[in-house]
Scaffold this motif. Structure first.
Motif, short mmCIF file in Angstrom:
data_model
loop_
_atom_site.label_atom_id
_atom_site.label_comp_id
_atom_site.label_asym_id
_atom_site.label_seq_id
_atom_site.Cartn_x
_atom_site.Cartn_y
_atom_site.Cartn_z
N SER A 22 0.83 -1.19 0.00
CA SER A 22 0.00 0.00 0.00
C SER A 22 0.87 1.24 0.00
N GLY A 23 0.48 2.23 -0.80
CA GLY A 23 1.19 3.49 -0.77
C GLY A 23 2.24 3.62 -1.86
N THR A 24 2.47 2.57 -2.61
CA THR A 24 3.42 2.66 -3.70
C THR A 24 2.91 3.66 -4.73
N SER A 25 3.76 4.56 -5.13
CA SER A 25 3.36 5.57 -6.09
C SER A 25 4.15 5.37 -7.38
N PRO A 26 3.46 5.30 -8.51
CA PRO A 26 4.17 5.03 -9.75
C PRO A 26 4.94 6.24 -10.22
N ALA A 27 5.99 5.98 -10.93
CA ALA A 27 6.76 7.07 -11.52
C ALA A 27 6.13 7.46 -12.85
N ASP A 28 6.44 8.67 -13.30
CA ASP A 28 5.90 9.15 -14.56
C ASP A 28 6.16 8.23 -15.75
N PRO A 29 7.28 7.52 -15.79
CA PRO A 29 7.51 6.63 -16.94
C PRO A 29 6.39 5.62 -17.18
N LEU A 30 5.55 5.40 -16.20
CA LEU A 30 4.45 4.46 -16.41
C LEU A 30 3.36 5.07 -17.30
N ALA A 31 3.29 6.40 -17.33
CA ALA A 31 2.26 7.05 -18.14
C ALA A 31 2.43 6.63 -19.59
N GLY A 32 1.34 6.33 -20.22
CA GLY A 32 1.39 5.90 -21.61
C GLY A 32 1.48 4.40 -21.77
N ARG A 33 1.74 3.71 -20.71
CA ARG A 33 1.83 2.25 -20.80
C ARG A 33 0.49 1.58 -20.53
N PHE A 34 -0.45 2.34 -19.99
CA PHE A 34 -1.74 1.76 -19.62
C PHE A 34 -2.87 2.55 -20.26
N GLY A 35 -3.84 1.83 -20.78
CA GLY A 35 -5.05 2.48 -21.28
C GLY A 35 -5.17 2.39 -22.79
N GLY A 36 -6.35 2.80 -23.25
CA GLY A 36 -6.61 2.76 -24.68
C GLY A 36 -8.09 2.63 -24.92
N PRO A 37 -8.48 2.67 -26.18
CA PRO A 37 -9.91 2.60 -26.51
C PRO A 37 -10.52 1.25 -26.13
N PHE A 38 -11.80 1.27 -25.74
CA PHE A 38 -12.52 0.01 -25.54
C PHE A 38 -13.97 0.17 -25.96
N ARG A 39 -14.56 -0.91 -26.32
CA ARG A 39 -16.00 -1.01 -26.58
C ARG A 39 -16.51 -2.18 -25.75
#
Ligand code: NI
Length: 201
Positions: A22-39
């Motif tokens: 608990s409490g782990t905070s991701p670094a900015d390099p993670l941005a862009g690695r997760f997410g995208g369009p879905f239906r």
């Protein structure tokens, strides 16, 4: 170097979902690695897509209604954090995306989400649709057939002869759909509420 550290964090969190701190905070390099369009299809049977949630923050959790280990801990944490936020929770779309579309039909999901929070949105879809969104969020999902007496080999037990091992991160996505942060399994409601207060403005 930084990228490698981020990748190691991701692998550790997703392969050992019950061991996250608990409490782990991701670094900015993670941005862009997760997410995208879905239906997908929501628990009322309506077809929805990621763009339907633009303008709100998406708080996304992947799981399945028959889960007996990770989801029963994390989904109530989402619900409690939303309650703690008060009116600001209106800015958040809390999404429970099933990784078991075969069993989690819209009706099954509706009963599940209504049992946890009035504003929780259950999402299911075809196997291909769920596989695509799981890929976009880098959620591992693996059906595990449990031999008799072998139930302790897995994190999930629900009395059947199979279960689904799955990643159990919470993702917070911004009003534009972009990745903001993630929280590991085991995050407390207080911690999640603090993160949401800081990020949802
Ligand atoms: Ni689970």
């Amino acid at each position: 170097m930084r990228r490698r550290a981020a990748l190691t964090l991701f692998v550790a969190l997703s392969i050992t979902p019950c061991a996250g701190q608990s409490g782990t905070s991701p670094a900015d390099p993670l941005a862009g690695r997760f997410g995208g369009p879905f239906r997908l299809t929501d628990h009322a049977g309506r077809r929805v897509r990621d763009t339907d949630f633009r303008g709100r923050y998406m708080l996304i959790y992947f799981g399945f209604t028959r889960c007996t280990e990770t989801c029963p801990l994390d989904v109530p944490v989402m619900a409690a954090a939303l309650d703690a936020l008060g009116p600001r929770a209106d800015l958040i779309a809390p999404l429970f995306i099933t990784i078991d579309p075969e069993n989690d039909t819209p009706d099954v999901l509706r009963a599940y989400v209504e049992g946890h929070h009035a504003r929780l949105i259950g999402l299911t879809g075809s196997e291909a649709e769920i596989a695509a969104v799981a890929r976009a969020y880098r959620v591992h999902r693996m059906r595990v057939d449990m031999p008799a007496g072998g139930a302790h080999a897995t994190h999930h037990h629900h009395g059947a002869s199979w279960t689904i091992s799955h990643g159990s991160l919470m993702y917070l996505m911004g009003p534009d759909g972009g990745f903001l942060t993630l929280l590991p399994h085991g995050t407390t409601a207080d911690r999640l509420a603090d993160v949401l207060r800081a990020r949802v403005v």
